[in-house]
Design an enzyme around this catalytic site. Sequence first.
Site, mmCIF file in Angstrom:
data_model
loop_
_atom_site.group_PDB
_atom_site.id
_atom_site.type_symbol
_atom_site.label_atom_id
_atom_site.label_comp_id
_atom_site.label_asym_id
_atom_site.label_seq_id
_atom_site.Cartn_x
_atom_site.Cartn_y
_atom_site.Cartn_z
ATOM 1 N N CYS A 51 0.852 -1.186 0.000
ATOM 2 C CA CYS A 51 0.000 0.000 0.000
ATOM 3 C C CYS A 51 0.899 1.251 0.000
ATOM 4 O O CYS A 51 1.654 1.464 -0.945
ATOM 5 C CB CYS A 51 -0.951 -0.051 1.197
ATOM 6 S SG CYS A 51 -2.239 1.184 1.200
ATOM 7 N N HIS A 92 -7.834 -4.369 -3.081
ATOM 8 C CA HIS A 92 -6.739 -3.664 -2.421
ATOM 9 C C HIS A 92 -6.492 -4.301 -1.055
ATOM 10 O O HIS A 92 -7.424 -4.657 -0.337
ATOM 11 C CB HIS A 92 -7.107 -2.187 -2.244
ATOM 12 C CG HIS A 92 -5.983 -1.341 -1.752
ATOM 13 N ND1 HIS A 92 -4.986 -0.882 -2.585
ATOM 14 C CD2 HIS A 92 -5.681 -0.878 -0.510
ATOM 15 C CE1 HIS A 92 -4.128 -0.164 -1.884
ATOM 16 N NE2 HIS A 92 -4.528 -0.149 -0.625
ATOM 17 N N ASP A 124 -9.488 -3.560 -7.121
ATOM 18 C CA ASP A 124 -9.038 -2.413 -6.318
ATOM 19 C C ASP A 124 -9.676 -1.128 -6.841
ATOM 20 O O ASP A 124 -9.409 -0.712 -7.970
ATOM 21 C CB ASP A 124 -7.516 -2.321 -6.385
ATOM 22 C CG ASP A 124 -6.932 -1.339 -5.377
ATOM 23 O OD1 ASP A 124 -7.664 -0.443 -4.923
ATOM 24 O OD2 ASP A 124 -5.734 -1.472 -5.055
#
Length: 234
Positions: free
Chosen positions: A125, A205, A173
């Site tokens: 991330c 995600h 995502d």
Amino acid sequence: MSIKTQYVNLNIANGSGMLAYTAKPYTTSAGTPAIIVLQEAFGVNGHIRKVTERFAQEGYIAIAPELFHRTAPEKFEGSYDNFPAVMPHMQALTPEGLTADLQAAYQWLTQQPIDQDKIYSVGYCLGGRVSFLANAILPLKAGVSYYGGGVDQLADKAPDLHGRHLFFWGGKDQHIKPENIQNIIQAVENAGKDYVNVKFSYADHGFNCDERASYNEAASKEAWALTLAFLKNN
């Protein structure tokens, strides 16, 4: 493999300090590889510490620096259910600060009994973006970015990549747009740098984190196997 873990204090270029979580095999040598593990937006939490330990169990000396050390207390752990609470820490990050933090983590690794030519980075991330930056500013052997939000904002760094880079994305995502992915991949390609680009069409995600609702066991296991193979081959 038996490992040992500990927190270490690193000196940053500007004179401040940064805590980092480390994990290493009990037995190391001049052939031991090393890796910088870069956190999500939620700090060096249980998930990131576990990832750091997994790399150590695979034979790496691993270090996870606390990138929020300028604004958050030591051992800060944000809640996955409260993203607004971690936003101020994310927004306070600067390229200069991240560069200093990465250099400090790298320097610590070079002082360990490792193979100096086998130092890598991996990030998740937020850390996916920072891992790309690490590959650009440090003489790394290779880097890995899991669903790196905002990594396309570093497209101008593509010509500076030292090693090959592996990208992972989730096809479901909604945080990272397809054009963002295309922009960074095109920049790396235009720079003539080697890369691997992997999209799991069935993953969201954060698919690698088993503490998040978006965790996808299949994608996580497959990405782990690909990551280990990629690092071993570089």
